[in-house]
Design a protein around this motif. Structure first.
Motif, mmCIF file in Angstrom:
data_model
loop_
_atom_site.group_PDB
_atom_site.id
_atom_site.type_symbol
_atom_site.label_atom_id
_atom_site.label_comp_id
_atom_site.label_asym_id
_atom_site.label_seq_id
_atom_site.Cartn_x
_atom_site.Cartn_y
_atom_site.Cartn_z
ATOM 1 N N UNK A 87 0.826 -1.206 0.000
ATOM 2 C CA UNK A 87 0.000 0.000 0.000
ATOM 3 C C UNK A 87 0.865 1.262 0.000
ATOM 4 N N UNK A 88 1.902 1.267 0.828
ATOM 5 C CA UNK A 88 2.802 2.424 0.868
ATOM 6 C C UNK A 88 3.470 2.655 -0.486
ATOM 7 N N UNK A 89 3.864 1.578 -1.150
ATOM 8 C CA UNK A 89 4.473 1.718 -2.475
ATOM 9 C C UNK A 89 3.483 2.298 -3.483
ATOM 10 N N UNK A 90 2.245 1.857 -3.407
ATOM 11 C CA UNK A 90 1.221 2.382 -4.318
ATOM 12 C C UNK A 90 1.006 3.875 -4.078
ATOM 13 N N UNK A 91 1.022 4.272 -2.817
ATOM 14 C CA UNK A 91 0.865 5.696 -2.483
ATOM 15 C C UNK A 91 2.016 6.515 -3.060
ATOM 16 N N UNK A 92 3.233 6.007 -2.929
ATOM 17 C CA UNK A 92 4.399 6.717 -3.469
ATOM 18 C C UNK A 92 4.275 6.882 -4.981
ATOM 19 N N UNK A 93 3.840 5.831 -5.650
ATOM 20 C CA UNK A 93 3.662 5.912 -7.109
ATOM 21 C C UNK A 93 2.653 7.002 -7.474
ATOM 22 N N UNK A 94 1.593 7.115 -6.674
ATOM 23 C CA UNK A 94 0.581 8.144 -6.938
ATOM 24 C C UNK A 94 1.111 9.542 -6.612
ATOM 25 N N UNK A 95 1.814 9.659 -5.492
ATOM 26 C CA UNK A 95 2.372 10.958 -5.107
ATOM 27 C C UNK A 95 3.357 11.467 -6.142
ATOM 28 N N UNK A 101 -3.923 6.715 -10.431
ATOM 29 C CA UNK A 101 -4.741 6.405 -9.253
ATOM 30 C C UNK A 101 -4.246 5.104 -8.648
ATOM 31 N N UNK A 102 -4.770 4.799 -7.464
ATOM 32 C CA UNK A 102 -4.466 3.496 -6.857
ATOM 33 C C UNK A 102 -5.765 2.783 -6.508
ATOM 34 N N UNK A 103 -5.696 1.471 -6.562
ATOM 35 C CA UNK A 103 -6.825 0.630 -6.165
ATOM 36 C C UNK A 103 -6.286 -0.416 -5.191
ATOM 37 N N UNK A 104 -6.963 -0.573 -4.075
ATOM 38 C CA UNK A 104 -6.459 -1.474 -3.038
ATOM 39 C C UNK A 104 -7.291 -2.753 -2.946
ATOM 40 N N UNK A 105 -6.584 -3.857 -2.868
ATOM 41 C CA UNK A 105 -7.215 -5.144 -2.572
ATOM 42 C C UNK A 105 -7.263 -5.324 -1.059
ATOM 43 N N UNK A 106 -8.068 -6.257 -0.546
ATOM 44 C CA UNK A 106 -8.365 -6.277 0.889
ATOM 45 C C UNK A 106 -7.192 -6.679 1.786
ATOM 46 N N UNK A 107 -7.114 -5.963 2.911
ATOM 47 C CA UNK A 107 -6.162 -6.304 3.971
ATOM 48 C C UNK A 107 -6.907 -7.058 5.065
ATOM 49 N N UNK A 108 -6.154 -7.599 6.012
ATOM 50 C CA UNK A 108 -6.733 -8.223 7.189
ATOM 51 C C UNK A 108 -6.265 -7.433 8.415
ATOM 52 N N UNK A 109 -7.207 -6.845 9.133
ATOM 53 C CA UNK A 109 -6.857 -5.969 10.256
ATOM 54 C C UNK A 109 -6.131 -6.714 11.370
ATOM 55 N N UNK A 110 -6.473 -7.981 11.580
ATOM 56 C CA UNK A 110 -5.784 -8.759 12.612
ATOM 57 C C UNK A 110 -4.337 -9.006 12.206
#
Length: 308
Positions: A87-95, A101-110
């Motif tokens: 996710x951080x890498x995707x944000x850097x690419x967008x910045x 744009x970025x699209x995120x696939x699901x994370x697991x909060x636990x």
């Protein structure tokens, strides 16, 4: 592919269904965008072998650093940390404007918790990085629901109902959507029954009146009774809703539009959309062919927003 919008794909928790959806959907989304997947070759090869799905030849990668053994359908700190770094890498690419744009696939909060990641979800990360009050809005073309509070305990919601905070939220929501008509839900049953069941509605109403006056139009409704706000007649009048807490808004949304719904982050300098479902460990890597409707809709919405 070179002339198509570029979308960075944050790969999500690799022990869940996200990577299967990404692989199975690649051909379809490549017709209208250039996806760039934030995952390295080693982990991609592992997932491909577990799933028995061939990696497409034009599967373009941004090699997010990380190495571990996948544990399909399991909560795992390594998978949690990797989904965070993706996710951080995707944000850097967008910045850096290397993607539209970025699209995120699901994370697991636990899994994030086990990895000692202090955030409870994507939106919190975006708020912290950009120092902006990002708004979580979920839905589809038929109906969108924005959440005033998100991943907090129900017992703490009433404490968050502050007139000034609601004013800021409504103003930001309007500036992002230019919605002509928005349904605002009350917090309490029967919209508080004139204060008998709770006084939070007075604060919500005060905020609505202030914002509507500033806008010179009655964009936001007075606090609506939550158990009738999503009736068929109400939905004829409203496409946009603002819920005071998570399940108040998302229970009716998912009952009506479970597979189609997506997540959109508003009020940010980058565009981020997401699927509106979890990692589904119960069906991950079990050849259950999870639906990709939410993913496809999220990609398409990211592209639409990038053109505005």
């Amino acid at each position: 592919m070179n002339n198509l919008p570029k979308i960075a794909i944050s790969i999500g928790d690799l022990n869940g269904i996200g990577i299967e959806i990404a692989l199975n959907s690649h051909k379809e989304i490549s017709e209208f965008c250039t996806p760039i997947y934030c995952i390295n070759k080693e982990l991609l090869n592992q997932a491909s072998k577990f799933l028995d799905i061939k990696i497409p030849e034009n599967f373009k990668l941004f090699e997010t650093i990380g190495k571990f053994i996948l544990k399909p359908s399991k909560v795992c700190k390594n998978a949690g940390l990797y989904s965070f770094n993706s996710f951080l890498d995707a944000i850097v690419l967008a910045k850096e404007k290397k993607v539209d744009a970025i699209c995120t696939l699901p994370i697991n909060k636990e899994s994030w918790s086990k990895a000692k990641i202090s955030y409870k979800g994507h939106t919190e990360v975006l708020r912290d990085i950009f120092k902006k009050d990002a708004i979580m809005m979920l839905g589809c073309k038929e109906m969108y629901v924005a959440l005033f509070t998100e991943h907090i305990a129900l017992k703490n919601v009433a404490k968050k109902i502050k007139t000034k905070k609601i004013i800021n939220f409504l103003q930001d929501f309007y500036s992002c959507t230019n919605a002509k008509k928005v349904a605002v839900l009350a917090l309490n049953p029967h919209a508080g029954d004139g204060g008998v069941l709770g006084k939070e509605e007075k604060k919500i109403e005060k905020a609505i009146k202030k914002v509507n006056k500033t806008l010179g139009n009655s964009i936001f409704s007075m606090p609506l009774v939550p158990d009738t706000a999503f009736s068929p007649n109400s939905r004829k009048n409203y496409k946009y809703y603002i819920a005071m807490y998570h399940d108040q808004g998302l229970t009716p949304l998912k009952a009506l539009y479970f597979e189609e719904s997506i997540n959109v982050s508003l009020n940010l300098p980058i565009i981020r959309t997401s699927v509106d479902h979890g990692t589904a460990f119960d069906i991950a890597y079990k050849n259950k062919k999870p639906s990709n409707k939410s993913y496809i809709n999220a990609i398409k919405e990211a592209i639409n927003l990038s053109k505005k």
